[in-house]
Design a protein around this motif. Structure first.
Motif, PDB file in Angstrom:
ATOM      1  N   THR A 110       0.829  -1.193   0.000  1.00 17.02           N
ATOM      2  CA  THR A 110       0.000   0.000   0.000  1.00 17.02           C
ATOM      3  C   THR A 110       0.872   1.255   0.000  1.00 17.02           C
ATOM      4  OG1 THR A 110      -1.683  -1.196   1.235  1.00 17.02           O
ATOM      5  CG2 THR A 110      -1.872   1.191   1.170  1.00 17.02           C
ATOM      6  N   THR A 120      -4.651  -1.438  -6.913  1.00 19.20           N
ATOM      7  CA  THR A 120      -5.022  -0.442  -5.908  1.00 19.20           C
ATOM      8  C   THR A 120      -3.960   0.625  -5.696  1.00 19.20           C
ATOM      9  OG1 THR A 120      -4.252  -1.994  -4.248  1.00 19.20           O
ATOM     10  CG2 THR A 120      -6.621  -1.918  -4.639  1.00 19.20           C
ATOM     11  N   GLN A 125     -12.022   8.339  -9.569  1.00 24.21           N
ATOM     12  CA  GLN A 125     -11.031   8.017  -8.554  1.00 24.21           C
ATOM     13  C   GLN A 125     -11.314   8.839  -7.307  1.00 24.21           C
ATOM     14  OE1 GLN A 125      -6.942   9.166  -9.277  1.00 24.21           O
ATOM     15  NE2 GLN A 125      -6.165   7.399  -8.150  1.00 24.21           N
ATOM     16  N   PHE A 126     -11.670   8.147  -6.230  1.00 26.25           N
ATOM     17  CA  PHE A 126     -11.846   8.820  -4.951  1.00 26.25           C
ATOM     18  C   PHE A 126     -10.484   8.970  -4.296  1.00 26.25           C
ATOM     19  CE2 PHE A 126     -16.259   9.310  -4.964  1.00 26.25           C
ATOM     20  CZ  PHE A 126     -16.848   8.177  -5.484  1.00 26.25           C
ATOM     21  N   LYS A 152      -7.184   8.748  -2.528  1.00 27.56           N
ATOM     22  CA  LYS A 152      -6.368   7.637  -2.031  1.00 27.56           C
ATOM     23  C   LYS A 152      -6.927   6.274  -2.455  1.00 27.56           C
ATOM     24  CE  LYS A 152      -4.586  10.240   1.889  1.00 27.56           C
ATOM     25  NZ  LYS A 152      -4.312  10.247   3.342  1.00 27.56           N
ATOM     26  N   GLN A 153      -7.648   6.251  -3.541  1.00 27.51           N
ATOM     27  CA  GLN A 153      -8.161   4.989  -4.044  1.00 27.51           C
ATOM     28  C   GLN A 153      -7.746   4.799  -5.500  1.00 27.51           C
ATOM     29  OE1 GLN A 153     -12.263   4.055  -3.252  1.00 27.51           O
ATOM     30  NE2 GLN A 153     -12.262   5.104  -1.268  1.00 27.51           N
ATOM     31  N   SER A 154      -8.061   3.639  -6.010  1.00 30.33           N
ATOM     32  CA  SER A 154      -7.700   3.323  -7.386  1.00 30.33           C
ATOM     33  C   SER A 154      -8.733   3.880  -8.358  1.00 30.33           C
ATOM     34  CB  SER A 154      -7.594   1.808  -7.542  1.00 30.33           C
ATOM     35  OG  SER A 154      -7.070   1.481  -8.815  1.00 30.33           O
ATOM     36  N   SER A 213     -14.968  14.066  -6.833  1.00 33.23           N
ATOM     37  CA  SER A 213     -14.025  13.004  -7.182  1.00 33.23           C
ATOM     38  C   SER A 213     -13.125  13.492  -8.301  1.00 33.23           C
ATOM     39  CB  SER A 213     -14.801  11.759  -7.636  1.00 33.23           C
ATOM     40  OG  SER A 213     -13.929  10.655  -7.807  1.00 33.23           O
TER      41      SER A 213
END
Lengths: 114, 118
Positions: A9, A106, B38-39, B41-43, B90
């Protein structure tokens, strides 16, 4: 179905250290493409590399290198002698011929500390 | 070559209003474009596939009446967020496939649009 796993992460390294970002993928297709993108804080996706499934040769571009291993379904990315400007989120992505859609992992946030 | 632009790069709108985001392929034709969200800190999550001259295909869980997609030409797709709410805030990214290439697996990404709904 296709899937991309980036288990790391967040990674922090000190400047000039080498760092490897892992990427494991899943697909049933024999024809597919793998990508790495860099996303700096500005948000724009920066294309780094594309590799097709028939080309397992490793590639080096300056301080960047990629290791594609079909036997382990991995496409790892190494930065040699890291620099502060390398700090970003790095995404591995997969595009299968049959699926026709890009699936992103991710992401791994890399922080290079001066 | 293979440049994709997005406009605007940033937009702030009030809750309840609609906002349109444009995605253009500047130097190639793209019968297929993709919209991602993409939110923080997300993919990137695929929202929909936009096909020139036909209806868009939406991913499961994406409200097609809220996110209107129009792909009226080979170089332009638009995403309209209707009746926007703060939860729609977003980063929206589009990509385009160069369909003139024999191997049209390549997708080229735009720089993204950051939407903030107040």
């Amino acid at each position: 179905a296709q899937k991309v796993t980036q288990a790391q992460t967040e990674i922090s390294v000190v400047e000039k250290e080498d760092v490897t970002l892992d990427c494991v993928y899943e697909t049933r297709d024999t024809t597919y493409y793998l990508f790495w993108y860099k996303q700096p804080p500005s948000g724009e996706l920066v294309f780094l590399i594309r590799r097709n499934s028939f080309d397992e040769q490793n590639e080096i571009s300056g301080r960047y290198s990629w290791n594609f291993q079909k036997s382990t379904s991995s496409f790892n990315f190494t930065i040699t002698a890291s620099q502060v400007v390398d700090s970003a989120v790095y995404f591995c992505a997969l595009l299968s011929g049959g699926y026709q859609k890009v699936t992103f992992g991710t992401g791994t946030k890399l922080q290079v500390i001066p | 070559g293979a440049v994709v632009s997005q406009h605007p790069s940033r937009v702030i709108c009030k809750s309840g209003t609609s906002v349109k985001i444009e995605c253009r392929s500047l130097d190639f034709q793209a019968t297929t474009m993709f919209w991602y969200r993409q939110f923080p800190k997300q993919s990137l999550m695929l929202m929909a596939t936009s096909n020139e001259g036909s209806k868009a295909t939406y991913e499961q869980g994406v409200e097609k009446d809220k996110f209107l997609i129009n792909h009226a030409s080979l170089t332009l797709s638009t995403l309209t967020v209707t009746s926007a709410h703060p939860e729609d805030s977003s980063f929206y990214i589009c990509s385009a496939r160069d369909t003139t290439r024999i191997s049209s697996y390549e997708q080229y990404f735009g720089p993204g649009t950051r939407l903030t709904v107040t």
